[in-house]
Write an enzyme that holds these catalytic residues in place. Structure first.
Site, short mmCIF file in Angstrom:
data_model
loop_
_atom_site.label_atom_id
_atom_site.label_comp_id
_atom_site.label_asym_id
_atom_site.label_seq_id
_atom_site.Cartn_x
_atom_site.Cartn_y
_atom_site.Cartn_z
CB SER A 252 5.58 -1.94 11.91
OG SER A 252 5.22 -0.60 12.19
CG HIS B 271 -5.56 1.89 5.61
ND1 HIS B 271 -5.14 2.85 6.50
CD2 HIS B 271 -4.52 1.04 5.44
CE1 HIS B 271 -3.87 2.58 6.84
NE2 HIS B 271 -3.49 1.49 6.21
N GLY C 14 2.93 2.16 10.70
CA GLY C 14 3.91 3.23 10.51
C GLY C 14 4.71 3.59 11.76
CE LYS D 212 -0.05 3.21 4.85
NZ LYS D 212 0.11 3.31 6.30
CD GLU E 237 -2.70 5.51 6.96
OE1 GLU E 237 -2.71 5.52 5.72
OE2 GLU E 237 -1.76 5.01 7.62
CG ASN F 24 -1.70 1.21 1.47
OD1 ASN F 24 -1.79 2.05 0.59
ND2 ASN F 24 -2.30 1.33 2.65
CD GLU G 174 -3.18 -2.59 7.62
OE1 GLU G 174 -2.07 -2.80 7.14
OE2 GLU G 174 -3.84 -1.57 7.38
#
Ligand code: PGA
Length: 252
Positions: free
Chosen positions: A214, A99, A175, A15, A101, A13, A169
């Site tokens: 990660s 996701h 991240g 992003k 985010e 991904n 996730e």
């Protein structure tokens, strides 16, 4: 050693990262994977504006193309959005939906994620449905309840293994360089597998459950070796061909 189960998927991904200059990375990756026999599917999910270029770079390679998000409608007055049908036409075979985010920065609820997942399936795409708890939720001991609620609320009725992937996730692992322990990963993935059996019947056992957050070359083998982990959703480490390859190689 990767764990047993349905054929794995390692998806990158990007992003909101990437540029024309960065296209050397998928070119490199395709070249490096050319003669490698893999026990996993590999996918890259670039920003929508780079889709066409990445598609042509990947032509003839075994790397698939995926989207990062879609609207639930097929077309219409939705400024700035892309539909699942458009992504299908652009050469995608899957789309990431829900996701964290998107859930956090765009207020996407389970109901919205479910509509988006349904749109992917309607368009003939696989929906990669993301779920996962925040750090506060983990600390409060509600991880399993949160993951169950998100899974039930985000998975469309009638989903089958061929058009559905679940990505676990933990929000706090994305991240950050932090990862859950292998026991924590195994616990959540076992729960998801059990819930999928209830929601999808026999299809549940064949549905891929990815771990994301990660993942890097140094921890990939351990994470991918856990039961019910059928691949990875990779953010940062998918931007460099060498790093991404280091993860993919778990399945070589
Ligand atoms: P990360 O992102 O690998 O950079 O932690 C994972 C993701 O958000 O899918």
């Amino acid at each position: 050693m990767a764990s047993e189960g349905p054929r794995a998927l390692v998806a990158g991904n990007w992003k909101m990262n990437g540029s024309v200059a960065m296209l050397k990375e998928p070119r490199l990756l395709a070249a490096m994977l050319k003669d490698v026999k893999l026990k996993a599917d590999v996918m890259v999910c670039p920003p929508a504006v780079l889709m066409r270029r990445v598609k042509s770079i990947l032509k003839g390679s075994k790397i698939k193309l995926g989207g990062q998000d879609c609207h639930w409608a097929a077309s219409g007055a939705h400024t700035g959005d892309v539909s699942a049908e458009m992504l299908k036409e652009a050469g995608c075979s899957a789309v990431i939906v829900g996701h964290s985010e998107r859930r956090t920065n765009h207020g996407e609820t389970d109901a919205i994620v479910q509509k988006k997942a349904k749109a992917c399936q309607r368009a003939g795409l696989t929906a990669i449905i993301c779920i996962g708890e925040t750090l506060d939720e983990r600390k409060a001991g509600s991880t399993l309840a949160v993951v169950t609620r998100q899974l039930k609320g985000s998975l469309p009725e009638g989903s089958v293994a061929a058009n559905t992937v679940i990505a676990y996730e933990p929000v706090w692992a994305i991240g950050t360089g932090l990862t859950p322990t292998t026991a924590e990963v195994a616990e959540v993935h076992a729960l998801i597998r059990a819930e999928l059996a209830g929601l999808m019947g026999g299809e549940g056992a064949q549905t891929r459950i990815l771990y994301g957050g990660s993942v890097k070359p140094s921890n990939a083998a351990e994470l991918m070796g856990q039961p019910n982990v059928n691949g990875a959703l990779v953010g940062g480490a998918s931007l460099k061909a060498a790093d991404f390859l280091g993860i993919i190689k778990v399945y070589a």
